[in-house]
Design an enzyme around this catalytic site. Sequence first.
Site, PDB file in Angstrom:
ATOM      1  N   GLY A  41      74.005  46.240  19.635  1.00 55.93           N
ATOM      2  CA  GLY A  41      72.591  45.958  19.883  1.00 55.93           C
ATOM      3  C   GLY A  41      72.385  45.803  21.378  1.00 55.93           C
ATOM      4  O   GLY A  41      73.162  45.118  22.063  1.00 55.93           O
ATOM      5  N   GLY A  43      70.317  44.127  23.163  1.00 49.91           N
ATOM      6  CA  GLY A  43      70.172  42.744  23.613  1.00 49.91           C
ATOM      7  C   GLY A  43      71.496  42.012  23.644  1.00 49.91           C
ATOM      8  O   GLY A  43      71.850  41.352  24.626  1.00 49.91           O
ATOM      9  N   ASN A  45      74.498  43.323  23.735  1.00 47.88           N
ATOM     10  CA  ASN A  45      75.373  43.930  24.748  1.00 47.88           C
ATOM     11  C   ASN A  45      75.055  43.396  26.144  1.00 47.88           C
ATOM     12  O   ASN A  45      75.955  43.044  26.916  1.00 47.88           O
ATOM     13  CB  ASN A  45      75.207  45.450  24.763  1.00 47.88           C
ATOM     14  N   ASP A 227      84.592  55.961  26.081  1.00 45.86           N
ATOM     15  CA  ASP A 227      83.460  55.676  25.193  1.00 45.86           C
ATOM     16  C   ASP A 227      82.284  55.217  26.057  1.00 45.86           C
ATOM     17  O   ASP A 227      82.378  54.193  26.732  1.00 45.86           O
ATOM     18  CB  ASP A 227      83.873  54.581  24.195  1.00 45.86           C
ATOM     19  N   ASP A 233      73.929  49.353  29.080  1.00 41.98           N
ATOM     20  CA  ASP A 233      73.627  47.931  28.951  1.00 41.98           C
ATOM     21  C   ASP A 233      74.415  47.110  29.967  1.00 41.98           C
ATOM     22  O   ASP A 233      73.908  46.124  30.522  1.00 41.98           O
ATOM     23  CB  ASP A 233      73.943  47.451  27.530  1.00 41.98           C
ATOM     24  N   GLY A 268      84.008  50.577  22.233  1.00 39.00           N
ATOM     25  CA  GLY A 268      83.129  49.535  21.722  1.00 39.00           C
ATOM     26  C   GLY A 268      82.062  49.125  22.710  1.00 39.00           C
ATOM     27  O   GLY A 268      82.309  49.027  23.917  1.00 39.00           O
TER      28      GLY A 268
END
Length: 289
Positions: A41, A43, A45, A227, A233, A268
């Site tokens: 999400g 936020g 993150n 990744d 973010d 991730g």
Amino acid sequence: MSAPGITVIGSINLDLVAHCPKLPEPGETILGDDFSISPGGKGGNQALAARLLGAEVSFIGCIGADDHATAATALLRQAGVNMDQCRISTSHPTGVALIAVSADGENQIVVAPGANFALGEADIPPQIDTALIGQLEIPVPALTAAVDRCPGLKVLNLAPACELPDALLAQADLLIVNETEAAFYGQDKLLGFNKRVALTLGGEGAVMFHAGHEVARARPPKVDVLDTVGAGDAFVAAITLALLEGRGDQAALEFACVVGALATTKEGAQTGLPDRDAVETLLGKEGGQ
């Protein structure tokens, strides 16, 4: 010097991530490789990224009363993000993101927002006494209320792109967009405000504008990209913190590009976020070249 305070209003999701050789075309089925479940999400993150970089962070959002919520908030709580203002909805599930990641690190994401869209104006405190970071995976009225109630630095990450009132954009001190979002809003709108705008360019770095004029440009260091989920973010959190710490536009942009680059080197959205020591180490290496 005390750590800067940041309040993040935004989404929390549980990310369901499948790795595949390439991203599928419309109508195409791809056989993937590894599958993982991790917190995400925008936020969540950004809140975790800011906390790992050294800020005191509070989070405003909404999650479901389900097992997904426990997993989705685990790293935030572990890192010491203040979750007192994260509401629990008994009628909406915790948000979920379906993510495909290709072998070259690019991604496609579909978000089912769930409880994130249950966040309302009544959930926003009367005054926010820290800097504010917001994005667009929550209802605009809730975001608007938060911006209205924050007298400090206000940073809006305009993602995912959607129609917004000009009055909301005009209140922001810094707007952050990638190339796709910049095309949606248009140059005239983004650069028409007498504020900062940061445009991220993926592997090419980022550009900062102020009152329509370019004031800084930076490129990320070369890293082994694994990744890219969460890199944007990380950039948002980093540039906000850098400005709060008193860095100028160029230094803040360079700091944020390093943080964003480091976030691509691990898998991730949240498990790949770097801490302050890793960032300072890479900055030192870059400065010594």
